[in-house]
Design a protein around this motif. Structure first.
Motif, PDB file in Angstrom:
ATOM      1  N   TYR A 231       0.842  -1.200   0.000  1.00  0.00           N
ATOM      2  CA  TYR A 231       0.000   0.000   0.000  1.00  0.00           C
ATOM      3  C   TYR A 231       0.875   1.247   0.000  1.00  0.00           C
ATOM      4  CZ  TYR A 231      -3.905  -3.038   1.129  1.00  0.00           C
ATOM      5  OH  TYR A 231      -4.862  -4.022   1.087  1.00  0.00           O
ATOM      6  N   GLU A 232       0.379   2.276  -0.719  1.00  0.00           N
ATOM      7  CA  GLU A 232       1.055   3.575  -0.699  1.00  0.00           C
ATOM      8  C   GLU A 232       0.898   4.188   0.682  1.00  0.00           C
ATOM      9  OE1 GLU A 232       2.948   5.029  -2.834  1.00  0.00           O
ATOM     10  OE2 GLU A 232       2.618   3.798  -4.575  1.00  0.00           O
ATOM     11  N   PRO A 233       1.830   4.894   1.201  1.00  0.00           N
ATOM     12  CA  PRO A 233       3.133   5.237   0.654  1.00  0.00           C
ATOM     13  C   PRO A 233       4.222   4.222   0.984  1.00  0.00           C
ATOM     14  CG  PRO A 233       2.837   6.417   2.697  1.00  0.00           C
ATOM     15  CD  PRO A 233       1.586   5.607   2.474  1.00  0.00           C
ATOM     16  N   PHE A 234       3.863   3.123   1.673  1.00  0.00           N
ATOM     17  CA  PHE A 234       4.861   2.163   2.123  1.00  0.00           C
ATOM     18  C   PHE A 234       5.550   1.432   0.980  1.00  0.00           C
ATOM     19  CE2 PHE A 234       1.952   2.775   5.644  1.00  0.00           C
ATOM     20  CZ  PHE A 234       2.845   3.079   6.654  1.00  0.00           C
ATOM     21  N   LYS A 235       4.813   1.102  -0.081  1.00  0.00           N
ATOM     22  CA  LYS A 235       5.432   0.343  -1.167  1.00  0.00           C
ATOM     23  C   LYS A 235       6.545   1.135  -1.852  1.00  0.00           C
ATOM     24  CE  LYS A 235       2.226   1.062  -5.049  1.00  0.00           C
ATOM     25  NZ  LYS A 235       1.339   0.345  -5.960  1.00  0.00           N
ATOM     26  N   GLU A 236       6.504   2.437  -1.720  1.00  0.00           N
ATOM     27  CA  GLU A 236       7.558   3.293  -2.269  1.00  0.00           C
ATOM     28  C   GLU A 236       8.871   3.137  -1.488  1.00  0.00           C
ATOM     29  OE1 GLU A 236       8.460   8.092  -2.648  1.00  0.00           O
ATOM     30  OE2 GLU A 236       6.409   7.408  -2.284  1.00  0.00           O
ATOM     31  N   TRP A 237       8.774   2.747  -0.211  1.00  0.00           N
ATOM     32  CA  TRP A 237       9.947   2.751   0.658  1.00  0.00           C
ATOM     33  C   TRP A 237      10.440   1.371   1.075  1.00  0.00           C
ATOM     34  CZ3 TRP A 237      12.165   7.230   0.485  1.00  0.00           C
ATOM     35  CH2 TRP A 237      11.397   8.365   0.295  1.00  0.00           C
ATOM     36  N   VAL A 238       9.547   0.404   1.237  1.00  0.00           N
ATOM     37  CA  VAL A 238       9.954  -0.922   1.714  1.00  0.00           C
ATOM     38  C   VAL A 238      10.919  -1.567   0.719  1.00  0.00           C
ATOM     39  CG1 VAL A 238       9.130  -3.262   2.239  1.00  0.00           C
ATOM     40  CG2 VAL A 238       7.889  -1.274   3.099  1.00  0.00           C
ATOM     41  N   GLY A 239      12.004  -2.102   1.252  1.00  0.00           N
ATOM     42  CA  GLY A 239      13.033  -2.732   0.424  1.00  0.00           C
ATOM     43  C   GLY A 239      14.166  -1.794   0.042  1.00  0.00           C
ATOM     44  N   LYS A 240      14.074  -0.543   0.473  1.00  0.00           N
ATOM     45  CA  LYS A 240      15.109   0.444   0.133  1.00  0.00           C
ATOM     46  C   LYS A 240      15.940   0.809   1.356  1.00  0.00           C
ATOM     47  CE  LYS A 240      12.652   2.589  -3.665  1.00  0.00           C
ATOM     48  NZ  LYS A 240      12.046   3.797  -4.189  1.00  0.00           N
ATOM     49  N   THR A 241      17.158   1.210   1.088  1.00  0.00           N
ATOM     50  CA  THR A 241      18.001   1.787   2.130  1.00  0.00           C
ATOM     51  C   THR A 241      17.915   3.290   1.986  1.00  0.00           C
ATOM     52  OG1 THR A 241      19.482  -0.114   2.128  1.00  0.00           O
ATOM     53  CG2 THR A 241      20.336   1.933   3.063  1.00  0.00           C
ATOM     54  N   VAL A 242      17.549   3.958   3.077  1.00  0.00           N
ATOM     55  CA  VAL A 242      17.360   5.406   3.053  1.00  0.00           C
ATOM     56  C   VAL A 242      18.376   6.067   3.977  1.00  0.00           C
ATOM     57  CG1 VAL A 242      14.905   5.255   2.486  1.00  0.00           C
ATOM     58  CG2 VAL A 242      15.609   5.289   4.878  1.00  0.00           C
ATOM     59  N   THR A 243      18.623   7.337   3.718  1.00  0.00           N
ATOM     60  CA  THR A 243      19.514   8.133   4.556  1.00  0.00           C
ATOM     61  C   THR A 243      18.661   9.060   5.405  1.00  0.00           C
ATOM     62  OG1 THR A 243      21.214   8.059   2.842  1.00  0.00           O
ATOM     63  CG2 THR A 243      21.437   9.754   4.538  1.00  0.00           C
ATOM     64  N   LEU A 244      18.884   9.013   6.699  1.00  0.00           N
ATOM     65  CA  LEU A 244      18.112   9.847   7.623  1.00  0.00           C
ATOM     66  C   LEU A 244      18.698  11.246   7.633  1.00  0.00           C
ATOM     67  CD1 LEU A 244      17.731   7.239  10.500  1.00  0.00           C
ATOM     68  CD2 LEU A 244      16.210   7.667   8.570  1.00  0.00           C
ATOM     69  N   ASP A 245      17.863  12.251   7.357  1.00  0.00           N
ATOM     70  CA  ASP A 245      18.358  13.624   7.219  1.00  0.00           C
ATOM     71  C   ASP A 245      18.299  14.430   8.518  1.00  0.00           C
ATOM     72  OD1 ASP A 245      15.689  14.220   7.477  1.00  0.00           O
ATOM     73  OD2 ASP A 245      15.531  15.352   5.618  1.00  0.00           O
TER      74      ASP A 245
ATOM     75  N   PRO B  51      23.249   9.902  14.327  1.00  0.00           N
ATOM     76  CA  PRO B  51      23.457  11.216  13.724  1.00  0.00           C
ATOM     77  C   PRO B  51      22.798  11.337  12.352  1.00  0.00           C
ATOM     78  CG  PRO B  51      25.409   9.873  13.441  1.00  0.00           C
ATOM     79  CD  PRO B  51      24.455   9.065  14.283  1.00  0.00           C
ATOM     80  N   THR B  52      22.664  12.562  11.883  1.00  0.00           N
ATOM     81  CA  THR B  52      22.210  12.816  10.519  1.00  0.00           C
ATOM     82  C   THR B  52      23.111  12.054   9.562  1.00  0.00           C
ATOM     83  OG1 THR B  52      21.452  15.010  11.148  1.00  0.00           O
ATOM     84  CG2 THR B  52      21.874  14.654   8.806  1.00  0.00           C
ATOM     85  N   GLY B  53      22.539  11.467   8.529  1.00  0.00           N
ATOM     86  CA  GLY B  53      23.312  10.706   7.556  1.00  0.00           C
ATOM     87  C   GLY B  53      23.330   9.212   7.814  1.00  0.00           C
ATOM     88  N   THR B  54      22.702   8.756   8.897  1.00  0.00           N
ATOM     89  CA  THR B  54      22.627   7.325   9.211  1.00  0.00           C
ATOM     90  C   THR B  54      21.791   6.610   8.157  1.00  0.00           C
ATOM     91  OG1 THR B  54      22.834   7.749  11.580  1.00  0.00           O
ATOM     92  CG2 THR B  54      21.850   5.658  10.953  1.00  0.00           C
ATOM     93  N   LYS B  55      22.199   5.397   7.791  1.00  0.00           N
ATOM     94  CA  LYS B  55      21.473   4.583   6.800  1.00  0.00           C
ATOM     95  C   LYS B  55      20.503   3.646   7.515  1.00  0.00           C
ATOM     96  CE  LYS B  55      24.041   5.845   3.212  1.00  0.00           C
ATOM     97  NZ  LYS B  55      23.574   6.822   2.289  1.00  0.00           N
ATOM     98  N   LEU B  56      19.283   3.566   6.988  1.00  0.00           N
ATOM     99  CA  LEU B  56      18.239   2.698   7.519  1.00  0.00           C
ATOM    100  C   LEU B  56      17.701   1.849   6.385  1.00  0.00           C
ATOM    101  CD1 LEU B  56      16.034   1.794   9.600  1.00  0.00           C
ATOM    102  CD2 LEU B  56      14.769   3.846   8.956  1.00  0.00           C
TER     103      LEU B  56
ATOM    104  N   TRP C 271      13.522  10.348   6.482  1.00  0.00           N
ATOM    105  CA  TRP C 271      14.159  10.013   5.208  1.00  0.00           C
ATOM    106  C   TRP C 271      13.509  10.753   4.038  1.00  0.00           C
ATOM    107  CZ3 TRP C 271      11.554   6.386   8.211  1.00  0.00           C
ATOM    108  CH2 TRP C 271      10.300   6.003   7.747  1.00  0.00           C
ATOM    109  N   GLN C 272      12.472  11.529   4.303  1.00  0.00           N
ATOM    110  CA  GLN C 272      11.798  12.275   3.244  1.00  0.00           C
ATOM    111  C   GLN C 272      12.340  13.696   3.166  1.00  0.00           C
ATOM    112  OE1 GLN C 272       7.738  11.544   4.752  1.00  0.00           O
ATOM    113  NE2 GLN C 272       7.271  10.807   2.684  1.00  0.00           N
ATOM    114  N   THR C 273      12.349  14.241   1.954  1.00  0.00           N
ATOM    115  CA  THR C 273      12.833  15.607   1.774  1.00  0.00           C
ATOM    116  C   THR C 273      11.731  16.639   1.992  1.00  0.00           C
ATOM    117  OG1 THR C 273      12.419  15.438  -0.599  1.00  0.00           O
ATOM    118  CG2 THR C 273      14.657  14.929   0.167  1.00  0.00           C
ATOM    119  N   ALA C 274      10.456  16.205   1.865  1.00  0.00           N
ATOM    120  CA  ALA C 274       9.326  17.116   2.063  1.00  0.00           C
ATOM    121  C   ALA C 274       8.141  16.330   2.604  1.00  0.00           C
ATOM    122  CB  ALA C 274       8.944  17.776   0.745  1.00  0.00           C
ATOM    123  N   GLU C 275       7.236  17.034   3.262  1.00  0.00           N
ATOM    124  CA  GLU C 275       6.041  16.374   3.792  1.00  0.00           C
ATOM    125  C   GLU C 275       5.109  15.980   2.656  1.00  0.00           C
ATOM    126  OE1 GLU C 275       2.454  17.065   7.022  1.00  0.00           O
ATOM    127  OE2 GLU C 275       3.860  18.675   6.621  1.00  0.00           O
ATOM    128  N   ASP C 276       4.544  14.804   2.757  1.00  0.00           N
ATOM    129  CA  ASP C 276       3.571  14.303   1.794  1.00  0.00           C
ATOM    130  C   ASP C 276       2.185  14.682   2.321  1.00  0.00           C
ATOM    131  OD1 ASP C 276       1.963  12.900   0.069  1.00  0.00           O
ATOM    132  OD2 ASP C 276       2.886  10.954   0.432  1.00  0.00           O
TER     133      ASP C 276
END
Length: 184
Positions: A39-53, A102-107, A167-172
């Motif tokens: 389900y959106e918005p989870f399918k956009e993110w699950v399975g990815k490595t993101v950087t925490l800003d 810290p900022t820049g941590t990978k999840l 991990w998002q650059t802007a609010e959805d």
């Protein structure tokens, strides 16, 4: 029929009735869950490595809100809607700060589950993942999403809104439809 046999049947029916009552009580009040990876918005993110800003913190709850023992820590950032509540719980000693990232941590985001409380009926989606910090690995759950009760009460399927995750650059600002958690 003898009196002994009649008493035995009555006892068996009573024990069966009590057992059935306990089963229905358990089935009613237990927390239900369902996978929401697709389900959106989870399918956009699950399975990815993101950087925490932003800086994030892993907490351990004494009484766990998310009944997933594979992911024992709750991850929050200072902009999360529950931040102040958890911060106050930490002061009371019901939540323990495990690690500040810290900022820049990978999840690595691995799965998303919708939990529905059996007593209140309220639902809360959580996205789970792993943070590797040197030799240590932290399995975390990030509570993400709130239902707009007004929209839900009016029968609008798209009632879920998601605050800006670290991990998002802007609010959805889109509303999404999520399923109700299943019983089994």
């Amino acid at each position: 029929m003898t009196a002994k046999r009649i008493i035995g049947i009555i006892a068996l029916v009573a024990i069966g009735g009590i057992g059935l009552f306990i089963f229905f009580l358990y089935a009613t009040i237990k927390t239900k869950s369902t996978n929401i990876d697709t389900y959106e918005p989870f399918k956009e993110w699950v399975g990815k490595t993101v950087t925490l800003d932003k800086e994030t913190v892993a907490f351990e709850e004494k009484v766990r809100m998310t009944p997933n023992s594979k992911y024992p820590y709750m991850l929050l950032d200072s902009l999360h809607p529950d931040w102040e509540y958890v911060w106050n719980q930490e002061k009371r000693g019901t939540v323990t700060r495990i690690k500040t990232f810290p900022t820049g941590t990978k999840l690595m985001l691995e799965k998303a589950i919708q939990y529905t409380n059996g007593v209140s009926g309220s639902s809360y989606p959580t996205i789970f993942g792993t943070i590797k910090d040197g030799k240590n690995e932290y399995k975390v759950g990030y509570p993400w999403g709130e239902i707009n009760v007004s929209r839900d009460f009016k029968g609008i399927a798209e009632s879920w809104r998601f605050h800006r995750a670290p991990w998002q650059t802007a609010e959805d600002t889109t509303y999404y439809a999520l399923p109700r958690a299943k019983w089994w």
